[in-house]
Motif scaffolding. Structure first.
Motif, PDB file in Angstrom:
ATOM      1  N   LYS A  90       0.811  -1.219   0.000  1.00  0.00           N
ATOM      2  CA  LYS A  90       0.000   0.000   0.000  1.00  0.00           C
ATOM      3  C   LYS A  90       0.841   1.265   0.000  1.00  0.00           C
ATOM      4  CE  LYS A  90      -3.832  -2.213   2.471  1.00  0.00           C
ATOM      5  NZ  LYS A  90      -4.577  -2.265   3.751  1.00  0.00           N
ATOM      6  N   MET A  91       2.072   1.185   0.475  1.00  0.00           N
ATOM      7  CA  MET A  91       2.917   2.367   0.537  1.00  0.00           C
ATOM      8  C   MET A  91       3.359   2.847  -0.841  1.00  0.00           C
ATOM      9  SD  MET A  91       3.206   3.721   3.460  1.00  0.00           S
ATOM     10  CE  MET A  91       4.582   4.816   3.128  1.00  0.00           C
ATOM     11  N   GLN A  92       3.156   2.044  -1.876  1.00  0.00           N
ATOM     12  CA  GLN A  92       3.427   2.513  -3.231  1.00  0.00           C
ATOM     13  C   GLN A  92       2.451   3.616  -3.627  1.00  0.00           C
ATOM     14  OE1 GLN A  92       6.112   1.476  -4.845  1.00  0.00           O
ATOM     15  NE2 GLN A  92       6.556   0.172  -3.083  1.00  0.00           N
ATOM     16  N   GLU A  93       1.233   3.552  -3.078  1.00  0.00           N
ATOM     17  CA  GLU A  93       0.222   4.587  -3.297  1.00  0.00           C
ATOM     18  C   GLU A  93      -0.485   4.807  -1.965  1.00  0.00           C
ATOM     19  OE1 GLU A  93      -0.372   6.425  -5.870  1.00  0.00           O
ATOM     20  OE2 GLU A  93       0.982   5.448  -7.290  1.00  0.00           O
ATOM     21  N   PRO A  94       0.099   5.556  -1.049  1.00  0.00           N
ATOM     22  CA  PRO A  94      -0.464   5.678   0.303  1.00  0.00           C
ATOM     23  C   PRO A  94      -1.843   6.321   0.298  1.00  0.00           C
ATOM     24  CG  PRO A  94       1.803   6.495   0.216  1.00  0.00           C
ATOM     25  CD  PRO A  94       1.362   6.309  -1.195  1.00  0.00           C
ATOM     26  N   SER A  95      -2.646   5.921   1.257  1.00  0.00           N
ATOM     27  CA  SER A  95      -3.965   6.532   1.465  1.00  0.00           C
ATOM     28  C   SER A  95      -4.156   6.748   2.967  1.00  0.00           C
ATOM     29  CB  SER A  95      -5.082   5.634   0.917  1.00  0.00           C
ATOM     30  OG  SER A  95      -5.288   4.516   1.766  1.00  0.00           O
ATOM     31  N   ALA A  96      -5.263   7.379   3.319  1.00  0.00           N
ATOM     32  CA  ALA A  96      -5.539   7.626   4.731  1.00  0.00           C
ATOM     33  C   ALA A  96      -5.804   6.340   5.502  1.00  0.00           C
ATOM     34  CB  ALA A  96      -6.740   8.567   4.864  1.00  0.00           C
ATOM     35  N   HIS A  97      -6.025   5.236   4.780  1.00  0.00           N
ATOM     36  CA  HIS A  97      -6.338   3.961   5.422  1.00  0.00           C
ATOM     37  C   HIS A  97      -5.246   2.917   5.189  1.00  0.00           C
ATOM     38  CE1 HIS A  97     -10.413   5.342   6.411  1.00  0.00           C
ATOM     39  NE2 HIS A  97     -10.434   5.879   5.202  1.00  0.00           N
ATOM     40  N   THR A  98      -4.060   3.352   4.883  1.00  0.00           N
ATOM     41  CA  THR A  98      -2.953   2.426   4.626  1.00  0.00           C
ATOM     42  C   THR A  98      -2.657   1.544   5.829  1.00  0.00           C
ATOM     43  OG1 THR A  98      -1.918   3.835   2.951  1.00  0.00           O
ATOM     44  CG2 THR A  98      -0.473   2.310   4.136  1.00  0.00           C
TER      45      THR A  98
END
Length: 217
Positions: free
Chosen positions: A168-176
Motif C-alpha cells: 500500500k505504501m506505493q500509493e499511500p492513502s488515509a487507510h494504509t
C-alpha cells in the motif's frame, strides 16, 4: 613480444582491475530527478541511495510539526470520578476519553510500550487528513517511525500485515495502516489493558475519585 602499451595493460594490479572505469566529463549523465517510487521499491529506509538520504533528512526536519504527540495529563481536563470508573467497563471507553488515553499512555511508558499508543494516535490523525499531499507525507513518517525495522519505536506486526503495508505504501492513502492499527489496538486491549486496571496509578485515581465523592456528599 607485446608492445609497451600492451605491457602496461597486462601489469594492471588487482586493485586497479576492480575499480570501475572512470567517466569523462563528456560521458557523465545528468542526475536523474527523484521519482515517486524509490530505487529500491520499498519504504523500509534500508536503502542508502541518495533519494532515500534526501527523503530521510526532509522527514527529520519536519517530524515535530507533522506528528504531534498526545497532550500531557496537565493539558487534558481532569476526569470526573464517574469517567475514571467507566474506564474499567471497557477498553473502548478508555480509548475514547482524552484523559483516559493520556493516563494509559503514561502507564504504557512504564512498560516500555508507549510506541503502541503513539502509533494508534498517528493512524487516527492520518485518517482525518483530506489532502493527498499531507497523507503521503504523514504515511511515510508513520512508516519510518513505527513500521520500519530500523526504527527504535517499531511496533509488533505480523508478516501478513507488514507485507500489506509495504504494498500500500506505493500509493499511500488515509487507510494504509488500518489493519496494523487494529492489530495494535487488539494487542493493547488484551495485553496492557488488564495490567493497567490493576496498576497503582489507576487505583490511585479511583481512590481520589471516591474521596472526592464522599467529601461532596
Amino acid at each position: 613480444m607485446p608492445t609497451p602499451h600492451e605491457a602496461e595493460k597486462q601489469h594492471t594490479g588487482p586493485e586497479e582491475a576492480g575499480r570501475p572505469p572512470s567517466m569523462s566529463s563528456h560521458d557523465a549523465a545528468p542526475p536523474a530527478a527523484p521519482s515517486r517510487n524509490p530505487c529500491c521499491l520499498c519504504w523500509c529506509c534500508c536503502c542508502s541511495c541518495s533519494w532515500n538520504e534526501g527523503r530521510r533528512r526532509a522527514w527529520q526536519a519536519s517530524r515535530e510539526s507533522k506528528l504531534q504527540p498526545l497532550p500531557s495529563c496537565d493539558v487534558c481536563a481532569t476526569p470526573s470520578p464517574e469517567e475514571v470508573q467507566s474506564w474499567a467497563q471497557s477498553f473502548d471507553k478508555l480509548m475514547h476519553s482524552p484523559a483516559g488515553r493520556s493516563v494509559f499512555r503514561a502507564f504504557l511508558r512504564t512498560e516500555y510500550s508507549e510506541e503502541n499508543m503513539l502509533f494508534w494516535l498517528a493512524c487516527e490523525e492520518l485518517k482525518a487528513e483530506a489532502s493527498q499531499h499531507v497523507v503521503d507525507e504523514k504515511a511515510r513518517l508513520i512508516y519510518e517511525d513505527y513500521v520500519s525495522i530500523l526504527s527504535p519505536k517499531e511496533v509488533s506486526l505480523d508478516s501478513r500485515v507488514r507485507e500489506g503495508i509495504n504494498k500500500k505504501m506505493q500509493e499511500p492513502s488515509a487507510h494504509t495502516f488500518d489493519d496494523a492499527q487494529m492489530q495494535i489496538y487488539t494487542l493493547m486491549h488484551r495485553d496492557s489493558y488488564p495490567r493497567f486496571l490493576s496498576s497503582p496509578a489507576y487505583r490511585a485515581l479511583l481512590l481520589r475519585g471516591a474521596s472526592q465523592s464522599s467529601s461532596e456528599a
